[in-house]
Write a protein that holds these residues in place. Structure first.
Motif, short mmCIF file in Angstrom:
data_model
loop_
_atom_site.label_atom_id
_atom_site.label_comp_id
_atom_site.label_asym_id
_atom_site.label_seq_id
_atom_site.Cartn_x
_atom_site.Cartn_y
_atom_site.Cartn_z
N ASP A 8 43.07 32.21 39.23
CA ASP A 8 44.17 32.51 40.14
C ASP A 8 44.48 34.00 40.01
OD1 ASP A 8 44.47 29.77 40.90
OD2 ASP A 8 45.47 29.42 38.99
N VAL A 9 44.08 34.75 41.00
CA VAL A 9 44.06 36.21 40.84
C VAL A 9 44.75 36.94 41.99
CG1 VAL A 9 42.57 38.21 40.45
CG2 VAL A 9 41.85 35.97 39.62
N TRP A 10 45.55 37.91 41.61
CA TRP A 10 46.22 38.80 42.55
C TRP A 10 45.52 40.15 42.50
CZ3 TRP A 10 52.18 40.13 41.97
CH2 TRP A 10 52.56 41.03 42.98
N LEU A 11 44.93 40.57 43.60
CA LEU A 11 44.23 41.85 43.70
C LEU A 11 45.15 42.85 44.38
CD1 LEU A 11 40.87 40.45 45.14
CD2 LEU A 11 41.46 40.78 42.72
N GLU A 12 45.30 44.03 43.78
CA GLU A 12 46.22 45.02 44.35
C GLU A 12 45.66 46.42 44.20
OE1 GLU A 12 50.85 44.89 44.39
OE2 GLU A 12 50.26 45.87 42.52
N VAL A 42 42.78 47.58 35.81
CA VAL A 42 43.46 46.94 34.69
C VAL A 42 43.88 45.53 35.09
CG1 VAL A 42 45.63 48.04 35.40
CG2 VAL A 42 45.42 47.11 33.10
N LEU A 43 43.70 44.59 34.16
CA LEU A 43 44.09 43.20 34.39
C LEU A 43 45.22 42.84 33.43
CD1 LEU A 43 40.55 42.94 34.63
CD2 LEU A 43 41.55 41.04 35.88
N ARG A 44 46.28 42.22 33.99
CA ARG A 44 47.44 41.82 33.18
C ARG A 44 47.87 40.41 33.56
NH1 ARG A 44 50.64 47.44 34.26
NH2 ARG A 44 49.24 47.41 36.07
N VAL A 52 53.34 32.83 36.72
CA VAL A 52 52.80 32.19 35.51
C VAL A 52 51.45 31.56 35.84
CG1 VAL A 52 53.14 30.39 33.79
CG2 VAL A 52 55.09 31.75 34.57
N GLY A 53 50.47 31.80 34.99
CA GLY A 53 49.13 31.26 35.21
C GLY A 53 48.22 32.14 36.04
N TRP A 54 48.79 33.19 36.62
CA TRP A 54 48.01 34.11 37.44
C TRP A 54 47.63 35.36 36.65
CZ3 TRP A 54 47.03 34.37 42.99
CH2 TRP A 54 47.29 33.16 43.65
N THR A 55 46.55 35.99 37.08
CA THR A 55 46.10 37.27 36.52
C THR A 55 46.16 38.30 37.64
OG1 THR A 55 44.59 36.13 35.02
CG2 THR A 55 44.22 38.48 35.37
N LYS A 56 46.63 39.47 37.30
CA LYS A 56 46.73 40.53 38.32
C LYS A 56 45.75 41.66 38.01
CE LYS A 56 50.00 43.36 40.92
NZ LYS A 56 51.39 43.77 41.08
N LEU A 57 44.95 41.99 39.01
CA LEU A 57 44.02 43.11 38.91
C LEU A 57 44.51 44.26 39.77
CD1 LEU A 57 41.31 44.59 38.35
CD2 LEU A 57 40.35 43.31 40.29
N ASN A 58 44.82 45.38 39.14
CA ASN A 58 45.08 46.62 39.87
C ASN A 58 43.85 47.49 39.74
OD1 ASN A 58 48.08 45.77 39.11
ND2 ASN A 58 48.18 47.22 40.82
N LYS A 72 53.18 38.08 31.87
CA LYS A 72 54.11 38.78 30.98
C LYS A 72 53.86 40.29 30.99
CE LYS A 72 54.62 34.92 27.72
NZ LYS A 72 54.43 34.50 26.30
N ALA A 73 52.98 40.72 31.86
CA ALA A 73 52.57 42.13 31.95
C ALA A 73 51.77 42.55 30.73
CB ALA A 73 53.77 43.05 32.16
N GLU A 74 51.21 41.59 30.02
CA GLU A 74 50.40 41.90 28.84
C GLU A 74 49.00 42.33 29.27
OE1 GLU A 74 52.42 38.71 25.72
OE2 GLU A 74 50.73 38.09 26.98
N PHE A 75 48.48 43.31 28.59
CA PHE A 75 47.16 43.85 28.88
C PHE A 75 46.07 42.85 28.51
CE2 PHE A 75 43.35 46.16 27.50
CZ PHE A 75 43.09 46.98 28.59
N LEU A 76 45.16 42.60 29.43
CA LEU A 76 44.04 41.70 29.18
C LEU A 76 42.72 42.47 29.13
CD1 LEU A 76 44.96 38.82 31.67
CD2 LEU A 76 45.38 38.86 29.19
N PHE A 77 42.57 43.36 30.09
CA PHE A 77 41.27 44.01 30.27
C PHE A 77 41.46 45.33 31.01
CE2 PHE A 77 36.69 43.58 30.47
CZ PHE A 77 36.41 42.49 29.65
N GLY A 78 40.66 46.30 30.67
CA GLY A 78 40.66 47.56 31.41
C GLY A 78 39.24 48.07 31.52
N TYR A 79 38.97 48.83 32.56
CA TYR A 79 37.63 49.38 32.72
C TYR A 79 37.68 50.74 33.39
CZ TYR A 79 38.14 47.52 37.49
OH TYR A 79 38.59 47.24 38.76
N ALA A 80 36.68 51.57 33.08
CA ALA A 80 36.57 52.90 33.68
C ALA A 80 35.10 53.29 33.70
CB ALA A 80 37.39 53.92 32.90
#
Length: 202
Positions: free
Chosen positions: A106-110, A63-65, A40-46, A68-76
């Motif tokens: 607060d970001v998780w990079l994967e 993609v950033l979520r 909670v409070g973190w954003t995940k970037l794959n 709640k696994a909700e879509f925030l941002f995507g790029y290509a």
């Protein structure tokens, strides 16, 4: 002159390593892989980079979520001819730029490139000048975040980012999606949100 018994023995010797290899492969269990939600409070970037072997044409995506696994941002984006390592680094760099621009702290990079994750996590130097340029920019951006973790995941758990990277090959200019993902990615995101396990065959 070889006797029949010697011929049979020779055949056994030449076939034995192949048979052993097949037996070993049969006994290897597939690895269960699933995308994981951030706290909670973190954003995940794959992120992911894609490079076409014959042409060398590369593209990036990510993609950033939220938790709640909700879509925030995507790029290509298509990035021209380069190596797969540069493509992976460029994908992470672009993702971090978007993270900072949007104020996520607060970001998780994967990513699915283990080598790249090790380079960033261990702050290793690389010999390639272009690659080191990307690494240096990434290393400058990460301290701007309050908290940051970097992890590796198998491609089976990075399918959404991979889809964005594949889409990048078709892009004539960089594209960004905010709040609403492209339809091509929606089924994967639903499966990720549900915790679907994808088996990785070794």
């Amino acid at each position: 002159m070889l006797t029949i018994s010697n011929i049979i023995r020779c055949q056994r010797l030449t076939q034995s390593p192949v048979q052993l290899l097949i037996i070993r492969n049969w006994h290897k269990e597939p690895i269960p892989v699933a995308w994981g939600k951030p706290e909670v409070g973190w954003t995940k970037l794959n992120f992911d980079g894609s490079c076409k072997g014959k042409t060398g044409k590369a593209s990036i995506g990510g993609v950033l979520r939220n938790h709640k696994a909700e879509f925030l941002f995507g790029y290509a984006q298509s990035i021209g001819k380069t190596t797969s390592t540069i493509a992976e680094l460029a994908a992470l760099r672009r993702g971090l730029e978007l993270v900072i621009e949007n104020g996520w702290n607060d970001v998780w990079l994967e990513g699915d490139s283990k080598t790249l994750v090790e380079i960033i996590a261990q702050k290793r130097l690389v010999k390639c000048t272009e690659a080191q340029r990307h690494v240096s920019h990434i290393n400058l951006m990460i301290p701007e975040l309050n908290n940051c973790i970097v992890t590796h995941i198998y491609r089976e758990g990075n399918r959404a980012a991979d889809k964005f990277a594949q889409m990048g090959h078709q892009m004539k200019k960089p594209q960004i999606w905010r709040n609403n993902p492209p339809f091509q990615v929606v089924p994967i995101m639903h499966e990720d949100a549900e915790g679907k396990i994808v088996l990785r065959r070794r």
